[in-house]
Design a protein around this motif. Structure first.
Motif, short mmCIF file in Angstrom:
data_model
loop_
_atom_site.label_atom_id
_atom_site.label_comp_id
_atom_site.label_asym_id
_atom_site.label_seq_id
_atom_site.Cartn_x
_atom_site.Cartn_y
_atom_site.Cartn_z
N LYS A 1 72.49 27.68 34.65
CA LYS A 1 71.43 28.13 35.55
C LYS A 1 71.95 28.96 36.72
O LYS A 1 71.17 29.58 37.44
CB LYS A 1 70.64 26.93 36.07
N ASN A 2 73.26 28.98 36.92
CA ASN A 2 73.84 29.74 38.03
C ASN A 2 74.49 31.05 37.58
O ASN A 2 74.64 31.97 38.37
CB ASN A 2 74.92 28.92 38.76
N PHE A 3 74.89 31.10 36.33
CA PHE A 3 75.73 32.21 35.87
C PHE A 3 74.96 33.52 35.78
O PHE A 3 73.80 33.56 35.39
CB PHE A 3 76.33 31.88 34.50
N ASP A 4 75.62 34.60 36.16
CA ASP A 4 75.09 35.95 35.96
C ASP A 4 76.19 36.79 35.35
O ASP A 4 77.37 36.54 35.57
CB ASP A 4 74.63 36.56 37.29
N TRP A 5 75.82 37.80 34.59
CA TRP A 5 76.81 38.55 33.85
C TRP A 5 76.76 40.04 34.12
O TRP A 5 75.83 40.54 34.77
CB TRP A 5 76.68 38.28 32.37
N ASP A 6 77.76 40.75 33.61
CA ASP A 6 77.86 42.19 33.75
C ASP A 6 77.01 42.83 32.67
O ASP A 6 77.51 43.35 31.67
CB ASP A 6 79.34 42.61 33.62
N ASN A 7 75.70 42.78 32.86
CA ASN A 7 74.75 43.25 31.86
C ASN A 7 73.45 43.62 32.54
O ASN A 7 73.21 43.23 33.68
CB ASN A 7 74.51 42.16 30.80
N SER A 8 72.59 44.36 31.83
CA SER A 8 71.34 44.82 32.43
C SER A 8 70.22 43.81 32.31
O SER A 8 69.21 43.92 33.01
CB SER A 8 70.89 46.13 31.75
N ILE A 9 70.36 42.82 31.42
CA ILE A 9 69.29 41.86 31.22
C ILE A 9 69.38 40.74 32.26
O ILE A 9 70.46 40.20 32.52
CB ILE A 9 69.31 41.27 29.79
N HIS A 10 68.27 40.43 32.86
CA HIS A 10 68.19 39.37 33.86
C HIS A 10 68.47 38.02 33.19
O HIS A 10 68.00 37.76 32.08
CB HIS A 10 66.80 39.36 34.50
N ALA A 11 69.24 37.18 33.86
CA ALA A 11 69.60 35.88 33.28
C ALA A 11 68.37 35.06 32.93
O ALA A 11 68.33 34.41 31.87
CB ALA A 11 70.49 35.11 34.25
N ASP A 12 67.34 35.09 33.78
CA ASP A 12 66.12 34.31 33.50
C ASP A 12 65.43 34.81 32.24
O ASP A 12 64.91 34.02 31.44
CB ASP A 12 65.15 34.39 34.68
N SER A 13 65.42 36.12 32.05
CA SER A 13 64.83 36.71 30.85
C SER A 13 65.60 36.28 29.61
O SER A 13 65.02 35.92 28.58
CB SER A 13 64.82 38.24 30.97
N TRP A 14 66.94 36.31 29.70
CA TRP A 14 67.77 35.91 28.57
C TRP A 14 67.57 34.44 28.22
O TRP A 14 67.46 34.08 27.04
CB TRP A 14 69.24 36.18 28.88
N LEU A 15 67.51 33.59 29.23
CA LEU A 15 67.33 32.16 28.98
C LEU A 15 66.03 31.89 28.24
O LEU A 15 65.95 30.97 27.43
CB LEU A 15 67.35 31.39 30.30
N TYR A 16 65.01 32.72 28.50
CA TYR A 16 63.73 32.53 27.82
C TYR A 16 63.72 33.16 26.43
O TYR A 16 63.48 32.49 25.43
CB TYR A 16 62.58 33.09 28.65
#
Length: 383
Positions: free
Chosen positions: A103-118
């Motif tokens: 829930k804390n991690f963010d990456w070097d990518n264009s997709i938002h972490a919340d969007s990816w998790l869903y």
């Protein structure tokens, strides 16, 4: 026709029990070995990024530019595949390290972490390859990757759509949750996309600012070389990441499923569907790491929250169990899986009538693309 009815209810439940037992044994064994693995990888990834960006500051020198692009490409691939993808699956939540928590991690990518998790963790891994529920199964809304998608002349450009999605993969995944094709069909309104668009602007904007404005400006006179170097590294990462995903989800033998046949699915039935709806590819330890161990896509779909570097060990037992239950375990080299995917892309660009032949013909009789009958259509025709 899928093979979901191949096993009896009792056999499926027994298979599921063996999968549960395997998972429990691995979870009980998690510890310092796994923590050291991920921390060491994070350290190496950070050093690669620093080296890559530093070398690009001297990008007017061809050796420095090539070395910088190589290091930055590897950094982005490892960050996205073996670190980001797996950490956001909760594979290291048990460590209780804030930097490695899903829930804390963010990456070097264009997709938002919340969007990816869903879109990925919930939708794709819950409804894997169920047409009408899993957006990935039908080609992310921009490709025709299953016969359940009705043919239309626009699909004549299916190979072009596939190539463009691979080139701009980080932006394709960023936009995935919008399912914009539903707006075009009138199934959703633009107002419904407001929240998702805000996430795309937030994360995608920050990513573009970092790669195409801040770091080039920091390079001073070498700004154009850094700009192009960052674009090249992103392209390498996009082509690699999409190829890994294609190999695990789209080969010809991988099955899709209907909503109706999965309505009363048990937890064991979910395990069964994951095996039928996934494929592995081989390539060695280096390829395993660069793919985030998604070279073991079957094991990942079975155990998405288990540290991925364990999949190679688990695959030995999964193969043996599948063999005992006569469950197809799809595995081939990476080039062979990619070839299979691209044959499928070209085949499905054509009207169904072009490659659907008489059920009297056999696979041996039809050996050239695009008129070779897909195995699943043969099974359906002879059932």
């Amino acid at each position: 026709m899928s093979e979901l009815k191949k096993l009896s209810t009792e056999q499926i439940e027994a298979f599921g029990k063996e999968m549960d037992d395997l998972r429990a044994r691995v979870v009980a064994d998690l510890g310092e070995r796994d923590a050291e693995y991920i921390r060491d990888l994070v350290d190496k990834q950070k050093k690669l990024e620093i080296a890559g960006r530093a070398l690009l500051f001297f990008g007017w020198l061809p050796p420095a530019w090539i070395a910088g692009v190589t290091a930055l490409s590897l950094s982005k691939i490892i960050d996205n595949m073996e670190i980001g993808h797996n950490v956001m699956h909760g594979q290291y939540d048990w460590m209780q390290d804030p930097a490695l928590t899903s829930k804390n991690f963010d990456w070097d990518n264009s997709i938002h972490a919340d969007s990816w998790l869903y879109t990925h963790n919930y939708v794709h891994h819950t409804f894997t390859n169920i047409v009408g529920k899993d957006h990935d199964a039908t080609g992310y809304g921009v490709m025709r990757m299953t016969e359940e998608t009705p043919w239309h002349p626009i699909w004549l450009l299916n190979p072009v759509y596939c190539a463009l999605l691979q080139i701009f993969f980080q932006w394709g995944t960023a936009l995935q949750e919008l399912e914009a094709e539903k707006v075009i069909k009138g199934e959703r309104s633009w107002a419904e996309l407001k929240e998702g668009l805000a996430r795309v602007r937030d994360k995608g904007g920050k990513q573009a600012l970092k790669d195409y404005v801040i770091f080039p400006l920091l390079s001073g006179p070498g700004a154009p070389f850094t700009f192009v170097g960052n674009a090249a590294a992103n392209l390498v990462r996009n082509l690699w990441a999409s190829s890994v995903i294609w190999c695990g989800h789209f080969p010809e033998d991988v099955q899709t499923f209907t909503i109706e046949e999965t309505e009363d699915e048990s937890h064991a039935g979910w395990y069964y569907r994951q095996v039928l709806g996934s494929a592995n590819f081989t390539g060695g330890k280096f390829v395993d790491i660069l793919s985030g161990n998604l070279s073991y896509q079957i094991e990942h779909h079975l155990f998405p929250d288990i540290p991925a570097h364990r999949y190679a060990e688990m695959a030995v037992e999964v193969r043996e169990i599948c063999a005992r239950y006569d469950i197809a375990y799809h595995e081939a080299s990476m080039p062979r899986q990619l070839w299979s995917v691209w044959k499928k892309v070209f085949k499905l660009s054509l009207p169904d009538s072009v490659y659907t032949k008489s059920p009297k013909e056999t696979v041996a009789d039809i050996v050239t693309f695009p008129v070779r009958v897909a195995k699943r259509r043969q099974l359906a025709a002879t059932a």
